[in-house]
Design a protein around this motif. Sequence first.
Motif, mmCIF file in Angstrom:
data_model
loop_
_atom_site.group_PDB
_atom_site.id
_atom_site.type_symbol
_atom_site.label_atom_id
_atom_site.label_comp_id
_atom_site.label_asym_id
_atom_site.label_seq_id
_atom_site.Cartn_x
_atom_site.Cartn_y
_atom_site.Cartn_z
ATOM 1 N N LEU A 1 0.816 -1.213 0.000
ATOM 2 C CA LEU A 1 0.000 0.000 0.000
ATOM 3 C C LEU A 1 0.851 1.265 0.000
ATOM 4 O O LEU A 1 1.855 1.353 0.710
ATOM 5 N N ILE A 2 0.396 2.227 -0.810
ATOM 6 C CA ILE A 2 0.933 3.589 -0.779
ATOM 7 C C ILE A 2 -0.174 4.460 -0.206
ATOM 8 O O ILE A 2 -1.318 4.349 -0.640
ATOM 9 N N SER A 3 0.125 5.301 0.781
ATOM 10 C CA SER A 3 -0.882 6.246 1.265
ATOM 11 C C SER A 3 -0.353 7.654 1.060
ATOM 12 O O SER A 3 0.593 8.083 1.730
ATOM 13 N N LEU A 4 -0.909 8.343 0.081
ATOM 14 C CA LEU A 4 -0.492 9.722 -0.217
ATOM 15 C C LEU A 4 -1.729 10.584 -0.392
ATOM 16 O O LEU A 4 -2.656 10.224 -1.119
ATOM 17 N N MET A 5 -1.727 11.725 0.272
ATOM 18 C CA MET A 5 -2.912 12.576 0.322
ATOM 19 C C MET A 5 -3.149 13.313 -0.991
ATOM 20 O O MET A 5 -2.240 13.454 -1.814
ATOM 21 N N ALA A 6 -4.368 13.816 -1.164
ATOM 22 C CA ALA A 6 -4.670 14.603 -2.362
ATOM 23 C C ALA A 6 -4.162 16.028 -2.182
ATOM 24 O O ALA A 6 -3.402 16.531 -3.013
ATOM 25 N N ALA A 7 -4.579 16.684 -1.116
ATOM 26 C CA ALA A 7 -4.167 18.069 -0.866
ATOM 27 C C ALA A 7 -3.841 18.218 0.610
ATOM 28 O O ALA A 7 -4.534 17.665 1.466
ATOM 29 N N ASN A 8 -2.801 18.980 0.863
ATOM 30 C CA ASN A 8 -2.326 19.109 2.236
ATOM 31 C C ASN A 8 -3.208 20.055 3.051
ATOM 32 O O ASN A 8 -3.580 21.136 2.584
ATOM 33 N N ASN A 9 -3.485 19.666 4.296
ATOM 34 C CA ASN A 9 -4.380 20.441 5.137
ATOM 35 C C ASN A 9 -3.740 21.690 5.719
ATOM 36 O O ASN A 9 -4.423 22.569 6.212
ATOM 37 N N GLU A 10 -2.419 21.804 5.646
ATOM 38 C CA GLU A 10 -1.792 23.030 6.143
ATOM 39 C C GLU A 10 -1.441 23.966 4.995
ATOM 40 O O GLU A 10 -1.895 25.103 4.940
ATOM 41 N N ILE A 11 -0.610 23.510 4.084
ATOM 42 C CA ILE A 11 -0.087 24.405 3.050
ATOM 43 C C ILE A 11 -0.851 24.298 1.738
ATOM 44 O O ILE A 11 -0.568 25.044 0.797
ATOM 45 N N GLY A 12 -1.820 23.399 1.656
ATOM 46 C CA GLY A 12 -2.721 23.354 0.505
ATOM 47 C C GLY A 12 -2.182 22.699 -0.755
ATOM 48 O O GLY A 12 -2.888 22.622 -1.763
ATOM 49 N N THR A 13 -0.938 22.225 -0.699
ATOM 50 C CA THR A 13 -0.311 21.642 -1.892
ATOM 51 C C THR A 13 -1.028 20.382 -2.368
ATOM 52 O O THR A 13 -1.353 19.509 -1.566
ATOM 53 N N ILE A 14 -1.245 20.323 -3.678
ATOM 54 C CA ILE A 14 -1.863 19.149 -4.291
ATOM 55 C C ILE A 14 -0.749 18.261 -4.840
ATOM 56 O O ILE A 14 0.155 18.741 -5.532
ATOM 57 N N GLN A 15 -0.819 16.968 -4.518
ATOM 58 C CA GLN A 15 0.209 16.033 -5.001
ATOM 59 C C GLN A 15 -0.028 15.717 -6.481
ATOM 60 O O GLN A 15 -1.143 15.904 -6.987
ATOM 61 N N PRO A 16 0.982 15.212 -7.184
ATOM 62 C CA PRO A 16 0.790 14.807 -8.583
ATOM 63 C C PRO A 16 -0.045 13.530 -8.650
ATOM 64 O O PRO A 16 0.481 12.422 -8.743
ATOM 65 N N LEU A 17 -1.356 13.693 -8.596
ATOM 66 C CA LEU A 17 -2.254 12.563 -8.320
ATOM 67 C C LEU A 17 -2.297 11.545 -9.447
ATOM 68 O O LEU A 17 -2.213 10.332 -9.212
ATOM 69 N N ARG A 18 -2.465 12.018 -10.682
ATOM 70 C CA ARG A 18 -2.559 11.073 -11.803
ATOM 71 C C ARG A 18 -1.287 10.239 -11.927
ATOM 72 O O ARG A 18 -1.329 9.038 -12.200
ATOM 73 N N GLU A 19 -0.152 10.896 -11.696
ATOM 74 C CA GLU A 19 1.132 10.210 -11.817
ATOM 75 C C GLU A 19 1.294 9.157 -10.711
ATOM 76 O O GLU A 19 1.818 8.067 -10.951
ATOM 77 N N ILE A 20 0.838 9.501 -9.512
ATOM 78 C CA ILE A 20 0.909 8.533 -8.412
ATOM 79 C C ILE A 20 0.041 7.324 -8.746
ATOM 80 O O ILE A 20 0.457 6.162 -8.600
ATOM 81 N N GLY A 21 -1.158 7.596 -9.250
ATOM 82 C CA GLY A 21 -2.076 6.509 -9.587
ATOM 83 C C GLY A 21 -1.517 5.610 -10.673
ATOM 84 O O GLY A 21 -1.608 4.380 -10.593
ATOM 85 N N ALA A 22 -0.909 6.226 -11.685
ATOM 86 C CA ALA A 22 -0.354 5.451 -12.796
ATOM 87 C C ALA A 22 0.787 4.561 -12.307
ATOM 88 O O ALA A 22 0.892 3.389 -12.679
ATOM 89 N N LEU A 23 1.616 5.136 -11.447
ATOM 90 C CA LEU A 23 2.759 4.388 -10.919
ATOM 91 C C LEU A 23 2.292 3.213 -10.056
ATOM 92 O O LEU A 23 2.798 2.083 -10.187
ATOM 93 N N ALA A 24 1.313 3.477 -9.202
ATOM 94 C CA ALA A 24 0.799 2.419 -8.328
ATOM 95 C C ALA A 24 0.215 1.284 -9.167
ATOM 96 O O ALA A 24 0.456 0.100 -8.903
ATOM 97 N N ARG A 25 -0.533 1.660 -10.179
ATOM 98 C CA ARG A 25 -1.157 0.667 -11.051
ATOM 99 C C ARG A 25 -0.105 -0.182 -11.764
ATOM 100 O O ARG A 25 -0.148 -1.409 -11.765
ATOM 101 N N GLU A 26 0.893 0.533 -12.311
ATOM 102 C CA GLU A 26 1.958 -0.139 -13.063
ATOM 103 C C GLU A 26 2.736 -1.123 -12.186
ATOM 104 O O GLU A 26 3.121 -2.199 -12.642
ATOM 105 N N ARG A 27 2.904 -0.750 -10.916
ATOM 106 C CA ARG A 27 3.713 -1.603 -10.030
ATOM 107 C C ARG A 27 2.876 -2.570 -9.210
ATOM 108 O O ARG A 27 3.404 -3.281 -8.349
ATOM 109 N N GLY A 28 1.566 -2.560 -9.422
ATOM 110 C CA GLY A 28 0.704 -3.510 -8.736
ATOM 111 C C GLY A 28 0.565 -3.273 -7.243
ATOM 112 O O GLY A 28 0.441 -4.204 -6.451
#
Length: 402
Positions: free
Chosen positions: A150-177
């Motif tokens: 499991l990878i647990s990575l947030m969508a947007a940070n509750n303090e500084i508001g930064t959004i993670q590179p979501l599509r890329e994280i999803g693609a990587l997780a999918r590719e690596r099973g």
Amino acid sequence: MLRRMSAPPIYLDNLATTQVDPRVLEAMLPYFTRHFGNSASATHAFGWTAKEAVEQARAQVAALIGAVPQEILFTSGATEADNLALKGVAEFHRDRGTHLITCAVEHKAVLDCCRRLESRGFQVTLLPVDRWGQIDLEQLGAAITGKTTLISLMAANNEIGTIQPLREIGALARERGVLWHCDAAQAVGKIPLEVGALGVDLLSISGHKLYGPKGVGALYVRRRPRVRLLAQLDGGGQERGLRAGTLNVPGIVGLGMACELARQELEVEALRLGALRQQLWEGIAGSLSGVELNGHPTARLPGNLHLSFAGVDGAQLLLALPDLAVSSGSACTSGSAEPSHVLKAIGQQAPASLRFGLGRFNTEAEIETAAVRVVAEVSRLRGRAGDHPALHHEPALTGSKN
Ligand SMILES: *Cc1c(COP(=O)(O)O)cnc(C)c1O
């Protein structure tokens, strides 16, 4: 903190919690009174009415994130959803592997679950973040091993508001099973999120961050391919045996309505909040030197402005602004003099930081007042403290289309 003024402060802490939208409250009220049934009561109309309302809410939550209703489990909030996702997946797949990956700026609900899992024999990789608060995709890829479940990575940070590179994280997780859990408590209803396009497997939602009630939330759990997890509460077998306990029917109805409203209004509201944030930024940074923007300049929540101020003390600044309800960093760690784990992770060491969380009920007039008050108090405190070092201006926030 002492309250010296009789008028309530201007509420600019919408990342800590939001006011229940009156339309949400109105939808909830009958489920405290006339329609008080237990949604598990299958033998009479009181139960059927409650069950119908719960299923309508399930469809409303699902629609907001592009899921199907059967993929939504109701919980007591995002904290419980995070616990169920992390512990439930880690423990179910224990025989396959005991390694998890998360990052340094996650909410405590995720970080403390990881710590608990470590004490139960799991290994956790804590990815660092860059100065904007984003993870590095190459580091993420390199951290995945044959034992990672499991990878647990947030969508947007509750303090500084930064959004993670979501599509890329999803693609990587999918590719690596590897499964990906995303704590999206701050992002749902604020930025467009579509579970299919993102490739996310589990996603946490909190009612009170999107103008719904406190004490209710949801966990999205993908059905195709099916994500397996171990229940963390044992009891009456509600929510397909994955989350026992009589459902909070009024709360769930409120969450459903909050999601419905967010779906209808998200696009227009994101633009409006982006403009208010720009107004606040220009109002403050246009009149003060030594102001630094924390978080990503563009990949950030539209309602989040997180600023550090040179040459002032953080506690003094908050005391000087009793008329503004803002947070110094994160609500979860305020009260302690320690800088938050998020500010530490992005290398921000300024003595004073303010998090402005703009929301649905804020007006231009409030933002104007807030900017004037911040400028006045920072200037006054700096004047009192004597000369401050020569300070530079950060580049203006560009755009607001996130
Ligand atoms: C608020 C928040 C939580 C906790 O949600 P609750 O519903 O209050 O339990 C978890 N993660 C993030 C990112 C949050 O902002």
